[in-house]
Design a protein around this motif. Structure first.
Motif, mmCIF file in Angstrom:
data_model
loop_
_atom_site.group_PDB
_atom_site.id
_atom_site.type_symbol
_atom_site.label_atom_id
_atom_site.label_comp_id
_atom_site.label_asym_id
_atom_site.label_seq_id
_atom_site.Cartn_x
_atom_site.Cartn_y
_atom_site.Cartn_z
ATOM 1 N N LEU A 1 0.834 -1.193 0.000
ATOM 2 C CA LEU A 1 0.000 0.000 0.000
ATOM 3 C C LEU A 1 0.876 1.253 0.000
ATOM 4 C CD1 LEU A 1 -3.131 -0.027 0.127
ATOM 5 C CD2 LEU A 1 -2.932 0.613 2.529
ATOM 6 N N GLY A 2 1.897 1.245 0.856
ATOM 7 C CA GLY A 2 2.803 2.386 0.914
ATOM 8 C C GLY A 2 3.542 2.603 -0.386
ATOM 9 N N MET A 3 3.973 1.510 -1.025
ATOM 10 C CA MET A 3 4.665 1.625 -2.312
ATOM 11 C C MET A 3 3.748 2.229 -3.376
ATOM 12 S SD MET A 3 6.472 -2.110 -2.429
ATOM 13 C CE MET A 3 7.205 -2.829 -0.964
ATOM 14 N N LEU A 4 2.509 1.744 -3.425
ATOM 15 C CA LEU A 4 1.566 2.248 -4.424
ATOM 16 C C LEU A 4 1.299 3.737 -4.233
ATOM 17 C CD1 LEU A 4 -1.016 -0.688 -4.441
ATOM 18 C CD2 LEU A 4 0.603 -0.121 -6.271
ATOM 19 N N LYS A 5 1.231 4.177 -2.986
ATOM 20 C CA LYS A 5 1.022 5.593 -2.712
ATOM 21 C C LYS A 5 2.230 6.426 -3.123
ATOM 22 C CE LYS A 5 -2.116 5.208 1.273
ATOM 23 N NZ LYS A 5 -2.272 5.561 2.709
ATOM 24 N N LEU B 1 0.236 5.863 -7.690
ATOM 25 C CA LEU B 1 -0.711 5.007 -8.401
ATOM 26 C C LEU B 1 -2.016 4.872 -7.622
ATOM 27 C CD1 LEU B 1 1.700 2.116 -9.467
ATOM 28 C CD2 LEU B 1 1.175 4.222 -10.698
ATOM 29 N N LEU B 2 -1.919 5.006 -6.302
ATOM 30 C CA LEU B 2 -3.064 4.834 -5.417
ATOM 31 C C LEU B 2 -3.247 6.109 -4.599
ATOM 32 C CD1 LEU B 2 -5.063 2.480 -4.480
ATOM 33 C CD2 LEU B 2 -3.556 2.297 -2.486
ATOM 34 N N LYS B 3 -4.512 6.560 -4.497
ATOM 35 C CA LYS B 3 -4.828 7.763 -3.742
ATOM 36 C C LYS B 3 -5.692 7.414 -2.522
ATOM 37 C CE LYS B 3 -3.068 11.047 -6.425
ATOM 38 N NZ LYS B 3 -2.121 12.072 -5.942
ATOM 39 N N THR B 4 -5.611 8.265 -1.526
ATOM 40 C CA THR B 4 -6.415 8.126 -0.320
ATOM 41 C C THR B 4 -7.507 9.188 -0.329
ATOM 42 O OG1 THR B 4 -4.416 7.447 0.861
ATOM 43 C CG2 THR B 4 -6.332 7.992 2.194
ATOM 44 N N ARG B 5 -8.717 8.786 0.081
ATOM 45 C CA ARG B 5 -9.837 9.720 0.071
ATOM 46 C C ARG B 5 -10.660 9.541 1.346
ATOM 47 N NH1 ARG B 5 -15.154 10.268 -1.194
ATOM 48 N NH2 ARG B 5 -15.808 11.999 -2.541
ATOM 49 N N GLU C 1 -3.872 12.583 8.893
ATOM 50 C CA GLU C 1 -2.505 12.069 8.993
ATOM 51 C C GLU C 1 -1.663 12.667 7.875
ATOM 52 O OE1 GLU C 1 -2.245 7.913 6.985
ATOM 53 O OE2 GLU C 1 -4.171 7.981 8.047
ATOM 54 N N ASP C 2 -0.378 12.618 8.053
ATOM 55 C CA ASP C 2 0.538 13.152 7.050
ATOM 56 C C ASP C 2 0.610 12.177 5.886
ATOM 57 O OD1 ASP C 2 2.398 14.552 5.673
ATOM 58 O OD2 ASP C 2 4.096 13.992 6.945
ATOM 59 N N ASP C 3 -0.287 12.345 4.925
ATOM 60 C CA ASP C 3 -0.402 11.399 3.816
ATOM 61 C C ASP C 3 -0.426 12.181 2.511
ATOM 62 O OD1 ASP C 3 -0.965 9.439 2.005
ATOM 63 O OD2 ASP C 3 -2.664 8.589 3.090
ATOM 64 N N ALA C 4 0.677 12.118 1.759
ATOM 65 C CA ALA C 4 0.760 12.868 0.507
ATOM 66 C C ALA C 4 -0.230 12.374 -0.532
ATOM 67 C CB ALA C 4 2.188 12.787 -0.047
ATOM 68 N N SER C 5 -0.780 11.183 -0.321
ATOM 69 C CA SER C 5 -1.714 10.627 -1.295
ATOM 70 C C SER C 5 -3.154 11.072 -1.048
ATOM 71 C CB SER C 5 -1.655 9.096 -1.276
ATOM 72 O OG SER C 5 -2.253 8.579 -0.103
ATOM 73 N N LEU C 6 -3.398 11.833 0.014
ATOM 74 C CA LEU C 6 -4.750 12.256 0.341
ATOM 75 C C LEU C 6 -5.240 13.276 -0.682
ATOM 76 C CD1 LEU C 6 -7.003 11.965 2.497
ATOM 77 C CD2 LEU C 6 -6.003 13.967 3.640
ATOM 78 N N ILE C 7 -6.425 13.011 -1.259
ATOM 79 C CA ILE C 7 -6.992 13.897 -2.274
ATOM 80 C C ILE C 7 -7.627 15.107 -1.589
ATOM 81 C CG2 ILE C 7 -8.641 14.086 -4.159
ATOM 82 C CD1 ILE C 7 -8.448 11.086 -4.538
ATOM 83 N N ALA C 8 -7.308 16.301 -2.081
ATOM 84 C CA ALA C 8 -7.873 17.521 -1.512
ATOM 85 C C ALA C 8 -9.375 17.584 -1.773
ATOM 86 C CB ALA C 8 -7.179 18.748 -2.106
ATOM 87 N N LYS D 1 -18.130 6.082 1.547
ATOM 88 C CA LYS D 1 -18.371 5.657 2.930
ATOM 89 C C LYS D 1 -17.620 6.572 3.884
ATOM 90 C CE LYS D 1 -18.573 0.748 1.597
ATOM 91 N NZ LYS D 1 -17.958 -0.600 1.818
ATOM 92 N N GLN D 2 -17.977 6.460 5.153
ATOM 93 C CA GLN D 2 -17.222 7.163 6.189
ATOM 94 C C GLN D 2 -15.836 6.522 6.325
ATOM 95 O OE1 GLN D 2 -17.891 9.867 7.760
ATOM 96 N NE2 GLN D 2 -20.080 10.161 7.320
ATOM 97 N N GLY D 3 -14.893 7.297 6.778
ATOM 98 C CA GLY D 3 -13.559 6.759 6.995
ATOM 99 C C GLY D 3 -12.701 6.832 5.742
ATOM 100 N N THR D 4 -11.556 6.182 5.797
ATOM 101 C CA THR D 4 -10.581 6.220 4.705
ATOM 102 C C THR D 4 -10.949 5.221 3.620
ATOM 103 O OG1 THR D 4 -8.804 6.886 6.209
ATOM 104 C CG2 THR D 4 -8.157 5.910 4.104
ATOM 105 N N GLN D 5 -10.894 5.694 2.382
ATOM 106 C CA GLN D 5 -11.076 4.823 1.226
ATOM 107 C C GLN D 5 -9.909 5.046 0.264
ATOM 108 O OE1 GLN D 5 -15.355 6.109 0.498
ATOM 109 N NE2 GLN D 5 -15.599 3.914 0.152
ATOM 110 N N TYR D 6 -9.719 4.082 -0.630
ATOM 111 C CA TYR D 6 -8.599 4.124 -1.563
ATOM 112 C C TYR D 6 -9.123 3.974 -2.987
ATOM 113 C CZ TYR D 6 -6.233 2.932 2.804
ATOM 114 O OH TYR D 6 -5.795 2.921 4.104
ATOM 115 N N LEU D 7 -8.439 4.628 -3.921
ATOM 116 C CA LEU D 7 -8.796 4.461 -5.328
ATOM 117 C C LEU D 7 -7.553 4.598 -6.188
ATOM 118 C CD1 LEU D 7 -10.619 7.673 -6.652
ATOM 119 C CD2 LEU D 7 -9.361 7.600 -4.509
ATOM 120 N N PHE D 8 -7.506 3.804 -7.267
ATOM 121 C CA PHE D 8 -6.383 3.856 -8.202
ATOM 122 C C PHE D 8 -6.568 5.018 -9.159
ATOM 123 C CE2 PHE D 8 -5.852 -0.548 -6.864
ATOM 124 C CZ PHE D 8 -4.471 -0.680 -6.839
#
Length: 538
Positions: free
Chosen positions: A44-48, A52-56, A66-73, A87-94
């Motif tokens: 997961l960390g490598m993909l971020k 390639l992978l974003k956090t939303r 959290e300090d996450d450069a992959s977090l979408i504004a 959904k509530q909470g952290t989700q991921y998308l490619f």
């Protein structure tokens, strides 16, 4: 070397919102295995890090940031571009379409418009061939620029470099198979052009006779340093492609051209110095590209690119694109024969009527349009009325380098219709809420709608000059679908219709992606007039 059948194949959908457990399962990890969970976390960390992978997170979420450069504004357009259930909470998308290789698995990330998961293997294979063709057209192997980009923290995709070298070999063979050597009075073919130019004849009964002649012979250069190096690098490249399964995907043979080792050519510094010397004396564009590709490959092998070649450190490599919208645009332009980048002279040669392009744009941004001008450049630029830079009170008109740039423009060869199209890589969703409200989501923004109107207004002077009325102008959005080609409706801004009665609505065409991809790969063309028609806008 890993056998292809040992690679575990999994699939994920671009843009689909996954929660942590859903993504763990999609990537083929076992939820009950602590070892798998730790491996998943590392992956997961490598993909971020590779973007390639974003956090939303859902807007208004109270979850600690959290300090996450992959977090979408939350205020970015990218935030709304997703499929699936929020959904509530952290989700991921490619934010990527292509293949990711890590340890014993290959992750196939398929485009977001694909909902039917049947026959994903064949669908993914076609998509990868499309990406490969697109990148082959657009990709310029410029090592200095690649290294500069790396210094800015951007990653070099070595698979693209390897595929470039393999594709070049399939078309042009080895770097320097042989060379022609010119000799005086040799035993081979006479070079009459050089002989006549450089040597004086004697005349016998008024006819020239050459006592001496220049001849040419071919020198076998199989032992040439760069031919040998090229052979070795290609051998290693073919092995790497086979190891991760791309040989089978792209129907590439596994070719062994050399049994040498890199050490046979000297240290990595010596090899790169030799390549640099050859680059300085070489003028052939193709050979320069090959030399630069080999240089980058050796740099990777030597670990010189280690700070930005994370693939070497982490065992992750990938081939694909983070910008599939550019691929979709290229496919539509190619298959439906866009004239955007054609000159007026080229268009005139095939146009249904007589296209008179001899007009001037109002503010002098293209004072006198001529045959050599490109269609997409014939758009008025904005004027900036500014004070003189030297400090005087006089104002001047300053023009920028760029203005509007439409995706697709075409004067039909059949009936003179002028097409303005925008290839939009969107999967819009429209529905009726429980309260009866009609809503659309994940559609092009209002600024995109405004631009489509502006494209027509920008070309209206040219159209009026050629007596092309609004009924002969078509303005379309083109979006991908798995289903049949269909006109699903139109977009409209009401105040434009009030201010400018001749401005028309923007039709929305859903075009079967698999069909146009097939034509793109085969080099076939489709008539833009064959797109499905819709009911008249009201």
């Amino acid at each position: 070397m890993r056998e292809n059948n040992a690679m575990r194949k999994v699939f994920a959908r671009e843009g689909l919102l996954y929660d942590r457990e859903e993504l763990l399962e999609a990537l083929g990890y076992c939820a009950d295995s602590e070892r798998d969970r730790m491996a998943f976390q590392r992956f997961l960390g490598m993909l971020k890090r590779k973007r390639l992978l974003k956090t939303r997170r859902k807007k208004g979420s109270r979850e600690a940031s959290e300090d996450d450069a992959s977090l979408i504004a939350e205020d970015g357009i990218d935030y709304e571009d997703y499929v699936g259930v929020e959904k509530q909470g952290t989700q991921y998308l490619f934010r990527f379409v292509g293949m990711v290789f890590h340890d014993d698995r290959v992750v196939n990330v398929y485009p977001k418009y694909i909902e039917d998961t049947g026959e994903l293997d064949s669908k993914m294979k076609q998509v990868m061939h499309v990406i490969r063709k697109h990148q082959g057209k657009m990709y310029q192997l410029d090592v200095p620029k690649l290294l500069e980009a790396a210094e800015r923290g951007e990653e070099i995709n070595m698979l693209s470099v390897i595929l470039f070298l393999v594709d070049d070999y399939s078309q042009n063979r080895l770097y320097y198979e042989d060379e022609r050597i010119t000799e005086c009075n040799g035993e081979n073919e006479i070079a009459w052009g050089k002989t006549v130019e450089m040597l004086d004849p004697i005349f016998v009964q008024g006819r020239p006779v050459y006592v001496d002649t220049f001849t040419t012979r071919r020198k076998d250069n199989q032992g040439n340093y760069f031919v040998r190096l090229h052979r070795l690098i290609l051998t290693l490249a073919f092995q790497e492609l086979e190891e991760i399964g791309l040989s089978e995907l792209f129907s590439l043979p596994v070719i062994a051209l050399s049994d040498e080792e890199i050490d046979d050519f000297g240290s990595s510094d010596y090899i790169r110095e030799m390549i640099d010397r050859e680059i300085r004396v070489q003028f052939d564009d193709r050979k320069l590209s090959v030399l630069r590709g080999m240089d980058l490959y050796i740099a990777k092998k030597a670990g010189r690119c280690r700070k930005y070649m994370q693939a070497g450190e982490e065992g992750v490599s990938f081939f694909g694109t983070r910008a599939f919208h550019n691929v979709w645009e290229d496919v539509i332009n190619e298959v439906y024969g866009s004239q955007r980048d054609k000159t007026f002279a080229d268009i005139q040669a095939n146009y249904f009527g007589r296209l008179d392009y001899a007009i001037s744009l109002p503010n002098g941004s293209c004072a006198n349009i001529e045959g050599a001008h490109i269609l997409s450049k014939a758009i008025e630029k904005p004027e900036w009325h500014l004070s003189n830079p030297s400090g005087s009170s006089e104002e001047g008109i300053y023009l920028p380098d760029k203005t509007f740039l439409p995706d697709y423009l075409k004067f039909s060869e059949r009936d003179g219709t002028f097409y303005i199209m925008d290839a939009k890589y969107y999967v819009p969703r429209w529905h009726i809420t429980e309260g009866g409200e009609k809503r659309i989501e994940r559609q092009p923004g209002v600024e995109d709608v405004v631009k489509q109107y502006m494209y027509y207004l920008a070309y209206r002077p040219l159209l009026e000059h050629n007596s092309i009325d609004v009924s002969h102008v078509k303005n379309f959005y083109i979006m991908p679908t798995e289903g049949e080609d269909k006109d699903v409706g139109y977009a409209r801004l009401g105040f434009f219709a009030e201010l400018l009665p001749d401005v028309f609505d923007i039709r929305v065409k859903m075009i079967n992606a698999e069909k146009v991809f097939s034509h793109y790969l085969q080099g076939d063309k489709l008539d833009v007039a064959s797109m499905p028609s819709g009911s008249k806008s009201v």
